[in-house]
Scaffold this active site. Structure first.
Site, PDB file in Angstrom:
ATOM      1  N   LYS B  78      76.561  11.057  27.157  1.00 59.35           N
ATOM      2  CA  LYS B  78      77.696  10.164  26.881  1.00 59.35           C
ATOM      3  C   LYS B  78      78.480   9.949  28.176  1.00 59.35           C
ATOM      4  O   LYS B  78      78.687  10.893  28.947  1.00 59.35           O
ATOM      5  CB  LYS B  78      78.593  10.792  25.812  1.00 59.35           C
ATOM      6  CG  LYS B  78      79.721   9.880  25.331  1.00 59.35           C
ATOM      7  CD  LYS B  78      80.598  10.578  24.276  1.00 59.35           C
ATOM      8  CE  LYS B  78      81.640   9.620  23.707  1.00 59.35           C
ATOM      9  NZ  LYS B  78      82.477  10.257  22.668  1.00 59.35           N
ATOM     10  N   SER B 157      83.167   7.305  18.407  1.00 54.92           N
ATOM     11  CA  SER B 157      83.051   6.686  19.711  1.00 54.92           C
ATOM     12  C   SER B 157      81.685   6.872  20.378  1.00 54.92           C
ATOM     13  O   SER B 157      81.307   6.085  21.239  1.00 54.92           O
ATOM     14  CB  SER B 157      84.133   7.250  20.637  1.00 54.92           C
ATOM     15  OG  SER B 157      83.893   8.621  20.913  1.00 54.92           O
ATOM     16  N   SER B 181      83.902  11.438  16.197  1.00 55.31           N
ATOM     17  CA  SER B 181      83.108  10.622  17.125  1.00 55.31           C
ATOM     18  C   SER B 181      81.668  11.070  17.303  1.00 55.31           C
ATOM     19  O   SER B 181      80.877  10.369  17.939  1.00 55.31           O
ATOM     20  CB  SER B 181      83.785  10.582  18.496  1.00 55.31           C
ATOM     21  OG  SER B 181      84.867   9.696  18.474  1.00 55.31           O
TER      22      SER B 181
END
Lengths: 483, 494
Positions: B78, B157, B181
């Site tokens: 990420k 997210s 997330s």
């Protein structure tokens, strides 16, 4: 002594509170491993944490915590085994995180008190409200480029202790004495080097005036004063300004002011309405700071002797005057010098020699105690020779002057110059006989009742001996001869 | 040789160990898969050269017989994790072109165990969002498509991470979970996502959103892989003061032991009005599976659940408003100067650098911390947070784990929830409480809705009791037999 100030319309009382920012003596910063040493090139002592790079986290420096505890103990204050670091949020180019990590609601040190000594010999106890740990910001330099500001982050993240007094100070003199006392305490403790000119200590002063006995007046805060002289000058200026303003029918506005070191005046920096909303909240990157009482006890046990304790000992055990003791304990180095010099010697005599002769000579030569050509052991040696009658006090002054100039031992100088005191009865009798023979007329006058002439014979005998005759023996022998 | 992309991480690890294929081959397959699925917009930066270098090094380790736990496995990261020498942007314009000179603790742990870095994965800007739509790179797309073919949200997210693992352009991926997330996008994409106990994975080197809630965790194709990756990611880190120093429990042992005799809490407060029928049905199925496997179901109450979302939307923005103050254009990242004062520079830089959602949260957070509002908002929220935590403490005195739906709906089409932030925020209603309480939570794919879109069940356990959570997750996985694959998957459905 009254601290009241006479204005045009009557008397005024001054109320002062101080916030002293003292840089913690530590190898590394409060929340990072970057070094703290003074004088490095710009941005050399900056870690990723100090520059607030993305994802960086603070980790508390244990030594800074211990230093704060030691300082709290030195201020006779309550140590809080539970305290919390908060973020104080504001934007400035030399504040990389966009917040300063400080302590707001729960400081590491609570209430305490210290005693300050004033010129007239009186002393006053001044309350300490709290001490908390916080990060310093970096430094903005606006004079390096015509249109840009340069930022040096070397100081960013350096640990500071903010020591907040209660509004107990009543004059510029007291404020100056308070600052000196705090400085002396942290220097004894070794928790701050106290170098005000390097920015290791600075103070903000809150000043207000009121009619005696009335409610507190509106205060102003003058920030960033970096010498005792400036602290006192800023207060004097602010007190005069406030009294005149009120007496002219004006009102004091609560504001932050700056002191101009060139003019000696203070001027408004920002008013209450422009005050930042710092949005304090507990720093979620740090757990509350908790330690056991046993750590506090341990640190308390290791604490060095503080100036007040040493002074008490000097007065009580050594029999020094309170004034001498105060002079000798103002600086840690001075007290240490004295203790070394006075070891196994006449305490009072050493104190006297140090505060009169040594300080006088250093002053005249523009030297500090650290540069003294005469070591503590050498001063002690000189005093020893006075005490055992090897030389007189009068001769000792000449010997000292030589020592100060050459750095040699007293004994060597006395030996070389043959200054040893004459205590041989026969030798002194011979000197006296000569003096009496040379001054038969005075002898007759003396015997005729002019007692005052006795001093004359002593003086002549000493002169003839080049000061080396033992004065007490001269006295005794003269008395019997003239008897 | 079967399609390399079909293998789970554990299977691939065995294949590498046996010498069926090399890490370079495996890595090349994944690099090709990333190219093939480019339309999903999952990678915001590829690190091919580094990947192949690391893969070759891994092959050498296998040859030398000292392979690590993740040796040779191609992993996506990420874009919130700082990666040394590789752009790390938090998918924000303000950090565009920012290249850190340090590596986050979590990714360092992965590389130390032999992981191979494929590149950086898309996410919501500063991890703020539930659909990956606030990314400056545009949204990651769910490899599952709507009936009729419309693009669906991968969730957020960590949308790029979830979509990538589901679309097989990485064998596993890192995520971060502040309010859901990891778990919500995992549920949307039909894979396993796990948020560990707060403090298990170091936050050092992870771009901060809300410090007291942020926690990194793994995205994997199944539960065993999740355990494998979690064990590598977790560490006690002296550089993170909130890092936990509790040893990891015996997760593999717990999974082998099963759920027989375990007590599973079913919180009545998670039954919400207007919830998708298929989700309620799936939740009931999950309960039945666990009961059949010998677990005891216990009805429990978490009375403060309804306050979790409002509390979260005060605490998270408050911390964010302060955490994001460092992006000021002074030292790194984008700076926009148009003359004028320092304050002007801040305003122009930050207005241009932060997207709408980030600006919204900074404003909310600044407001909540302001003088005169602090007590009513931030302080009150902290008190209620304490109560939410107490609810769980009480519950875990009675039960070993809690079973809930992971999300109130399946993946929704991109663009539909943009207009109303509150509808978007409601997506996190089941996931946020675990962040507030600091407990671990995991989303396991367990079924599909009427449109064939994956749905997840969430398993929660007490702090530092990830073993119990994994035991339940393993059982759900086995009973559910989830075997859907997305239509837009690399290598095609096999």
């Amino acid at each position: 002594m009254s601290n009241l100030i006479q204005g045009r319309t009557g008397e005024w009382e001054v109320v002062i509170g101080m916030e002293v920012h003292a840089q913690v003596s530590s190898q590394s910063k409060l929340f990072s491993g970057a070094p703290t040493q003074f004088g490095a090139d710009p941005n050399q002592n900056v870690s990723l944490v100090d520059a607030a790079m993305p994802g960086m986290l603070p980790v508390i420096n244990e030594e800074c915590v211990k230093q704060a505890i030691r300082t709290g103990l030195g201020l006779n204050a309550k140590i809080n085994c539970y305290s919390v670091f908060d973020r104080k949020n504001y934007f400035y180019a030399d504040l990389p995180q966009g917040y300063q990590i400080s302590q707001f609601k729960y400081p590491i040190v609570g209430e305490g008190a210290i005693v300050i000594d004033l010129k007239d010999g009186s002393s006053v106890e001044i309350g300490v409200e709290r001490l908390h740990l916080e990060q310093d910001a970096g430094k903005s330099m606006h004079d390096q480029h015509p249109s840009k500001s340069y930022i040096d982050l070397n100081r960013s993240g350096v640990a500071l202790m903010e020591i907040v007094s209660k509004p107990d100070l009543r004059s510029a003199e007291q404020a100056g004495a308070y600052m000196k006392k705090v400085r002396s305490i942290v220097r004894y403790l070794g928790t701050c080097d106290g170098n005000m000119e390097e920015g290791s200590m600075r103070a903000d002063v809150n000043v207000s005036v009121r009619r005696p006995g009335e409610e507190l007046g509106t205060r102003t805060e003058t920030k960033n004063l970096n010498s005792v002289r400036f602290i006192m000058a800023a207060i004097d200026y602010e007190v005069q300004r406030q009294i005149e303003l009120i007496e002219d029918g004006g009102e004091i506005t609560q504001e932050t002011r700056l002191f101009d070191t060139n003019t000696g005046a203070t001027r408004a920096m920002r008013g209450k309405e422009d005050a930042h909303d710092y949005r304090y909240f507990p720093d979620p990157d740090l757990l509350p700071l908790e330690f056991s009482q046993s750590l506090v006890d341990e640190l308390a046990a290791e604490l060095p002797e503080l100036p007040d304790q040493i002074r008490e000992r000097m007065v009580g055990e050594y029999g020094l005057s309170s004034y001498d003791a105060a002079v000798l304990t103002e600086e840690r180095e001075t007290a240490a010098f004295y203790e070394a010099a006075a070891k196994d010697q006449d305490k009072k005599l050493v104190a006297n020699w140090m505060s009169v002769e040594l300080f006088g000579a250093l002053n005249k030569a523009g030297k500090s105690l650290a540069d003294s050509p005469v070591s503590p052991a050498q001063l002690g040696g000189l005093v020893a020779l006075i005490s055992d009658g090897t030389i007189s006090g009068r001769i000792a002054k000449d010997v000292f002057a030589d020592m100060f100039e050459t750095g040699r031992d007293a004994a060597d100088i006395i030996e070389e110059k043959g200054l040893k005191q004459v205590s041989d009865t026969g030798a002194i009798e011979a000197l006296i006989d000569q003096v009496l023979a040379d001054n038969q007329d005075k002898v007759d006058e003396y015997r005729g009742g002019k007692d005052k002439l006795f001093g004359f014979f002593v003086g002549q005998t000493m002169k003839l001996s080049k000061g080396q005759a033992n004065p007490a023996m001269v006295n005794d022998l003269l008395k019997s001869k003239l008897g | 040789m079967s399609n390399l992309l079909d293998l789970t991480a554990l299977q691939a690890r065995q294949g590498l160990e046996k010498g069926d294929f090399t890490s370079v081959e495996l890595t090349n397959a994944y690099l090709a898969a990333a190219q093939e699925t480019k339309g999903l917009n999952n990678y915001v930066a590829m690190t091919e050269a580094r990947a192949l270098e690391m893969a070759a090094a891994s092959d050498a380790k296998y040859a030398a017989g000292n392979a690590g736990a993740l040796e040779g496995l191609p992993i996506g990261v990420k874009d919130l994790f700082a990666t040394n020498g590789v752009p790390t942007t938090a998918c924000s314009a303000i950090l565009k072109n920012f290249v850190p000179q340090y590596e986050s603790t979590v990714t360092s742990n992965l590389w130390a165990d032999g992981g191979v870095m494929l590149g950086k994965l898309n996410c919501d800007e500063f991890a703020m969002g539930s659909a990956n739509e606030t990314s400056v790179f545009g949204p990651a797309v769910n490899p599952y498509s709507a009936v009729g073919g419309a693009d669906l949200a991968a969730g957020g997210s960590s949308g790029g991470s979830a979509s990538s693992v589901a679309a097989r352009s990485s064998i596993m991926a890192t995520g971060t979970d502040t309010g859901g997330s990891i778990r919500q996008p995992a549920a949307f994409c039909g894979i396993v996502g796990m948020k560990p106990t707060y403090g298990r994975c170091s936050r050092w080197g992870v771009v901060a959103f809300a410090s007291s809630l942020d926690q990194a965790g793994p995205f994997t194709r199944d539960v065993d892989d999740s355990a494998l990756m979690f064990k590598s990611m977790a560490s006690a880190d002296p550089k993170d003061s909130t890092s936990a120093h509790q040893p990891l429990p015996d997760i593999d042992g717990a999974m082998a032991a099963g759920v027989k005799g375990m007590k599973i809490g079913i919180p009545s407060e998670y039954q919400m009005d207007g919830m998708d029928e298929t989700i309620i049905k799936l939740w009931q199925d999950g309960q039945a599976w666990l009961k059949d496997a010998g677990a005891e179901l216990v009805e429990i109450s978490l009375p403060h659940t309804k306050y979790a979302l409002p509390v979260y939307y005060i605490i998270a923005p408050a911390e964010a408003s302060s955490n994001l103050a460092r992006y000021d254009g002074v030292r790194y990242g984008n700076r926009i100067e148009e003359g004028g004062s320092l304050d002007d520079m801040y305003e122009i830089t930050r207005a241009a650098g932060f997207g709408d959602e980030v600006q919204r949260r900074i404003l909310i957070g600044t407001y909540a911390l302001s003088a005169g509002y602090y007590d009513a908002y931030y302080l009150k929220a902290q008190k209620v947070r304490r109560l939410i935590r107490n609810d769980f403490d009480e519950a875990f005195k009675q039960v070993d784990a809690i079973l809930t739906p992971a999300t109130p709906s399946a993946a929704f089409p991109l663009g539909v929830k943009q207009a109303d932030p509150v509808t978007m925020y409601l997506n996190d209603v089941f996931t946020v409480p675990a962040n507030l309480a600091g407990i671990p939570g995991m989303s396991v794919p367990a079924g599909v809705n009427g449109d064939g879109l994956p749905l997840g069940l969430q398993i929660l356990s007490g702090a530092f009791a990830e073993d119990k959570m994994y035991a339940v997750a393993k059982q759900i996985e086995q009973s559910a037999g989830f075997s859907e694959v997305p239509s837009r998957m690399a290598g095609g459905a096999s």
